[in-house]
Enzyme design. Sequence first.
Site, PDB file in Angstrom:
ATOM      1  N   LYS A  40      68.215  17.294  56.095  1.00  0.00           N
ATOM      2  CA  LYS A  40      67.551  16.708  54.932  1.00  0.00           C
ATOM      3  C   LYS A  40      68.406  15.671  54.210  1.00  0.00           C
ATOM      4  O   LYS A  40      67.855  14.795  53.531  1.00  0.00           O
ATOM      5  CB  LYS A  40      67.262  17.818  53.906  1.00  0.00           C
ATOM      6  CG  LYS A  40      66.455  18.964  54.427  1.00  0.00           C
ATOM      7  CD  LYS A  40      64.993  18.614  54.443  1.00  0.00           C
ATOM      8  CE  LYS A  40      64.153  19.870  54.630  1.00  0.00           C
ATOM      9  NZ  LYS A  40      62.739  19.570  54.413  1.00  0.00           N
TER      10      LYS A  40
ATOM     11  N   ASP B 205      60.668  13.369  51.340  1.00  0.00           N
ATOM     12  CA  ASP B 205      61.921  14.049  51.671  1.00  0.00           C
ATOM     13  C   ASP B 205      62.073  14.077  53.190  1.00  0.00           C
ATOM     14  O   ASP B 205      61.778  15.066  53.845  1.00  0.00           O
ATOM     15  CB  ASP B 205      61.894  15.471  51.095  1.00  0.00           C
ATOM     16  CG  ASP B 205      63.278  16.107  51.083  1.00  0.00           C
ATOM     17  OD1 ASP B 205      64.271  15.355  50.980  1.00  0.00           O
ATOM     18  OD2 ASP B 205      63.361  17.332  51.174  1.00  0.00           O
TER      19      ASP B 205
ATOM     20  N   GLU C  33      58.205  14.482  54.439  1.00  0.00           N
ATOM     21  CA  GLU C  33      57.691  15.565  53.607  1.00  0.00           C
ATOM     22  C   GLU C  33      57.102  14.930  52.356  1.00  0.00           C
ATOM     23  O   GLU C  33      57.797  14.249  51.616  1.00  0.00           O
ATOM     24  CB  GLU C  33      58.785  16.575  53.245  1.00  0.00           C
ATOM     25  CG  GLU C  33      59.273  17.360  54.456  1.00  0.00           C
ATOM     26  CD  GLU C  33      59.938  18.689  54.104  1.00  0.00           C
ATOM     27  OE1 GLU C  33      60.587  18.772  53.051  1.00  0.00           O
ATOM     28  OE2 GLU C  33      59.782  19.646  54.901  1.00  0.00           O
TER      29      GLU C  33
ATOM     30  N   ASP D  71      64.955  21.017  45.591  1.00  0.00           N
ATOM     31  CA  ASP D  71      63.707  20.940  46.330  1.00  0.00           C
ATOM     32  C   ASP D  71      63.103  22.343  46.405  1.00  0.00           C
ATOM     33  O   ASP D  71      63.758  23.274  46.879  1.00  0.00           O
ATOM     34  CB  ASP D  71      63.998  20.411  47.736  1.00  0.00           C
ATOM     35  CG  ASP D  71      62.740  19.888  48.407  1.00  0.00           C
ATOM     36  OD1 ASP D  71      61.760  19.608  47.704  1.00  0.00           O
ATOM     37  OD2 ASP D  71      62.762  19.764  49.651  1.00  0.00           O
TER      38      ASP D  71
ATOM     39  N   GLU E 287      55.860  15.033  48.728  1.00  0.00           N
ATOM     40  CA  GLU E 287      56.155  15.907  47.599  1.00  0.00           C
ATOM     41  C   GLU E 287      55.919  15.179  46.279  1.00  0.00           C
ATOM     42  O   GLU E 287      55.907  13.956  46.217  1.00  0.00           O
ATOM     43  CB  GLU E 287      57.620  16.363  47.645  1.00  0.00           C
ATOM     44  CG  GLU E 287      58.040  16.920  49.007  1.00  0.00           C
ATOM     45  CD  GLU E 287      59.326  17.707  48.971  1.00  0.00           C
ATOM     46  OE1 GLU E 287      59.783  18.036  47.859  1.00  0.00           O
ATOM     47  OE2 GLU E 287      59.865  17.997  50.051  1.00  0.00           O
TER      48      GLU E 287
ATOM     49  N   GLU F 174      53.759  19.916  60.800  1.00  0.00           N
ATOM     50  CA  GLU F 174      52.522  20.677  60.614  1.00  0.00           C
ATOM     51  C   GLU F 174      51.333  19.951  61.250  1.00  0.00           C
ATOM     52  O   GLU F 174      50.499  20.572  61.914  1.00  0.00           O
ATOM     53  CB  GLU F 174      52.249  20.876  59.119  1.00  0.00           C
ATOM     54  CG  GLU F 174      53.242  21.794  58.416  1.00  0.00           C
ATOM     55  CD  GLU F 174      53.068  21.764  56.908  1.00  0.00           C
ATOM     56  OE1 GLU F 174      53.749  20.960  56.246  1.00  0.00           O
ATOM     57  OE2 GLU F 174      52.236  22.533  56.401  1.00  0.00           O
TER      58      GLU F 174
ATOM     59  N   GLN G 189      67.659  20.424  61.560  1.00  0.00           N
ATOM     60  CA  GLN G 189      67.371  21.512  60.621  1.00  0.00           C
ATOM     61  C   GLN G 189      67.236  22.867  61.326  1.00  0.00           C
ATOM     62  O   GLN G 189      67.761  23.882  60.867  1.00  0.00           O
ATOM     63  CB  GLN G 189      66.081  21.176  59.865  1.00  0.00           C
ATOM     64  CG  GLN G 189      65.675  22.180  58.804  1.00  0.00           C
ATOM     65  CD  GLN G 189      64.306  21.846  58.188  1.00  0.00           C
ATOM     66  OE1 GLN G 189      63.716  20.807  58.474  1.00  0.00           O
ATOM     67  NE2 GLN G 189      63.812  22.723  57.347  1.00  0.00           N
TER      68      GLN G 189
ATOM     69  N   ARG H 138      63.854  17.586  62.070  1.00  0.00           N
ATOM     70  CA  ARG H 138      63.514  18.985  62.358  1.00  0.00           C
ATOM     71  C   ARG H 138      64.427  19.615  63.398  1.00  0.00           C
ATOM     72  O   ARG H 138      64.659  20.833  63.370  1.00  0.00           O
ATOM     73  CB  ARG H 138      62.069  19.078  62.836  1.00  0.00           C
ATOM     74  CG  ARG H 138      61.050  18.565  61.844  1.00  0.00           C
ATOM     75  CD  ARG H 138      61.105  19.315  60.545  1.00  0.00           C
ATOM     76  NE  ARG H 138      60.099  18.809  59.598  1.00  0.00           N
ATOM     77  CZ  ARG H 138      59.998  19.223  58.346  1.00  0.00           C
ATOM     78  NH1 ARG H 138      60.847  20.124  57.867  1.00  0.00           N
ATOM     79  NH2 ARG H 138      59.084  18.724  57.554  1.00  0.00           N
TER      80      ARG H 138
ATOM     81  N   THR I 134      66.324  10.776  50.819  1.00  0.00           N
ATOM     82  CA  THR I 134      65.109  11.200  50.128  1.00  0.00           C
ATOM     83  C   THR I 134      64.624   9.984  49.347  1.00  0.00           C
ATOM     84  O   THR I 134      65.358   9.470  48.508  1.00  0.00           O
ATOM     85  CB  THR I 134      65.416  12.354  49.147  1.00  0.00           C
ATOM     86  OG1 THR I 134      66.012  13.436  49.868  1.00  0.00           O
ATOM     87  CG2 THR I 134      64.155  12.824  48.436  1.00  0.00           C
TER      88      THR I 134
ATOM     89  N   HIS J 279      52.038  25.251  53.145  1.00  0.00           N
ATOM     90  CA  HIS J 279      53.192  24.680  53.842  1.00  0.00           C
ATOM     91  C   HIS J 279      54.186  25.770  54.238  1.00  0.00           C
ATOM     92  O   HIS J 279      54.673  25.799  55.375  1.00  0.00           O
ATOM     93  CB  HIS J 279      53.885  23.633  52.963  1.00  0.00           C
ATOM     94  CG  HIS J 279      55.195  23.172  53.522  1.00  0.00           C
ATOM     95  ND1 HIS J 279      55.288  22.363  54.637  1.00  0.00           N
ATOM     96  CD2 HIS J 279      56.478  23.422  53.138  1.00  0.00           C
ATOM     97  CE1 HIS J 279      56.566  22.126  54.899  1.00  0.00           C
ATOM     98  NE2 HIS J 279      57.303  22.758  54.018  1.00  0.00           N
TER      99      HIS J 279
END
Lengths: 391, 391
Positions: free
Chosen positions: B240, B220, B186, B113, B188, B345, B227, B224, B244, B120
């Site tokens: 994570k 993904d 996420e 990744d 991607e 975000e 993490q 948080r 995925t 970002h």
Amino acid sequence: MSWIDIPDGSPFGPDNLPLGVFQRGDEEPRIGAAIGDQIIDLTPIASAQHLESAQQFAQPTLNGFLALGRPVWSATRAWLLDLVNDRDAVEPHLIPQSEVTMLLPFEVGDYVDFYASEQHATNLGRLFRPDSEPLLPNWKHLPVGYHGRAGTVVASGTDIVRPSGQRKAPDANAPTYGPSTRLDIEVELGYVVGTPSTLGKPVSVDDFREHVYGVVLVNDWSARDIQGWEYVPLGPFLGKSFATSISPWVVSLDALEASTVPLPTQDPPVLPYLAGTKLVNYDITFEVRINGHLVSIPPYRDIYWSPAQMLAHMTVNGASVRTGDLYASGTVSGTEPNQLGSLIELTKAGREPITVDGKDYTFLQDGDEVSITAYAGTLHLGEVTGRIIPG
Amino acid sequence: MSWIDIPDGSPFGPDNLPLGVFQRGDEEPRIGAAIGDQIIDLTPIASAQHLESAQQFAQPTLNGFLALGRPVWSATRAWLLDLVNDRDAVEPHLIPQSEVTMLLPFEVGDYVDFYASEQHATNLGRLFRPDSEPLLPNWKHLPVGYHGRAGTVVASGTDIVRPSGQRKAPDANAPTYGPSTRLDIEVELGYVVGTPSTLGKPVSVDDFREHVYGVVLVNDWSARDIQGWEYVPLGPFLGKSFATSISPWVVSLDALEASTVPLPTQDPPVLPYLAGTKLVNYDITFEVRINGHLVSIPPYRDIYWSPAQMLAHMTVNGASVRTGDLYASGTVSGTEPNQLGSLIELTKAGREPITVDGKDYTFLQDGDEVSITAYAGTLHLGEVTGRIIPG
């Protein structure tokens, strides 16, 4: 056992019987058990005896056997321990190890590398982050780990091409590209997963032996200059991913059973999902040689986190494990100067060379051959080797 | 193409023809091409036409086809573009997508990744390290990346079990264990490797199209809170690794060719191994929906690093790639408030809820369904979905 000639200094006695994948000439690769300096070719014996798992021995990887699970692993071990006494059955199928090539013993699923030695994490913290506490706040609450590159786990004996990449000196304005000048080793113990788990279901800390078949020796080659520049904020990547070497013979947890020792006291106490009744370590001592010269003897017994805790932590979020997953302890370092499991520690980041063969030595040079062996009492875990060749 | 009925709003026109693995009832899983809301069952057609790669379509994964390499990929695409005009050949082998289950399209080798969106990385830097520069010194010199867990890459539509784990509030003395309360997405783009490379030999930045077959959409999933506590110093791990999700239809680079755009200016200039003559981005726009409500439209075209640079960087140290390797862009975020590719975000770490279906919304709730779709002009890239279920 008097009938098999086990030479002095030969690593594998009749109580070990590790499994590996060998290839003789053009023959199909298949699974054997090591004894002394020979291999028991299991396929014809198991086939003649109509063993249920016989077809799993005629395979180029251990994955099929590993997937059979704990009851079959234990039954196979019992069978093997008996078998070595049966000269008539075994003798026709002994092959000198010198006549074969040992292959990667299993196809690696995911490869996770932990950071479970307190001494190593402290030493590295001092070197990489000199201005802050060496051990980060999370370190004693969870076994810190990260994913490595499974596709570049290679068989012992594979040449290691010196990696190139970006590195930046602390006082430089910009990075430069070139071959790593701080190529290092990491001495580790690797755990080999056999029985898979289910996505969404954590593995209990007490179920370690149901999922893990055995261990290999690991040399997690590291390019410290590349690692130092790249590793924030997402962790090590190219500083590690060029190669990880593992030993060819997978030693079963059953064989290691006699070498278990209690885990060091964990303070602060761990959260309940990491607390268990069967938390053990193994009393294993490594020997690291560069070009034949002993440079370190890292002790595994003082490692902070049990492999059972590593497995429970790795899956606590519901992540599943697969047959062939490999997870390694992280570099094993003891408290003494001759017990450090990497050159960056042994040489204080290159500032204090050690002596190898009468000469000052810091990081790996082209042509150098690294050998890691290990033993647990009289039980030997074999060897992982690799030679550095120019990029 | 008038003979195939492609409903309005159906994603796959006759210029796309992405490949995927479907299963109808108890039949063997096999490879098909999507057109409109139907699937062209390629196995019987290729077999009847004695196509050389025919046997690769009768497989439960795309890996065999992916390993055939660029010349076969291009020949297969030319064949497919012709084939859809051949009503007699195709019509008997059309299967409604509603009648099948789409499986994981390929067996994932290694999953890497990246972190290639400047917006970002800047946003996350501000949130995770509020007291320092958001973009770290290495970010514009190399595409920062890390290894994720390949074994938990799952097919679109797989339920996502809310992960549990350790998290620690900044003002707490010790971590606690429990279900993640900051579960995130996420958005991607994922690149699918077909042709492997050799250990010890970097892949040139100009050889991207020789190794990469196509793209999938990636969600993904990220916890948080987990993490934030675990990620120093070795990067994201359990925050994570629980899942995925990827879209079922692999869109070829050939189909995307018309959507290439120049890379944004890279300043400072990159090192020579990252500089190439064919560095492109793709003009793709994502749409993110939670429970059917559009919450963001991240643009891919402004991403800082080209996928060719990601591949060159990933292998510059000699690390090899394998058929089935997946590498993803990292979260795609634009400069506008409605272009952010993660909830952390979009909601400023939960401090400024967004509105979803008339209600304040921060992180994912049990039962929520996330859908990510994307298009490049008239070319659609399909959809990746997942629903959160309690742990």
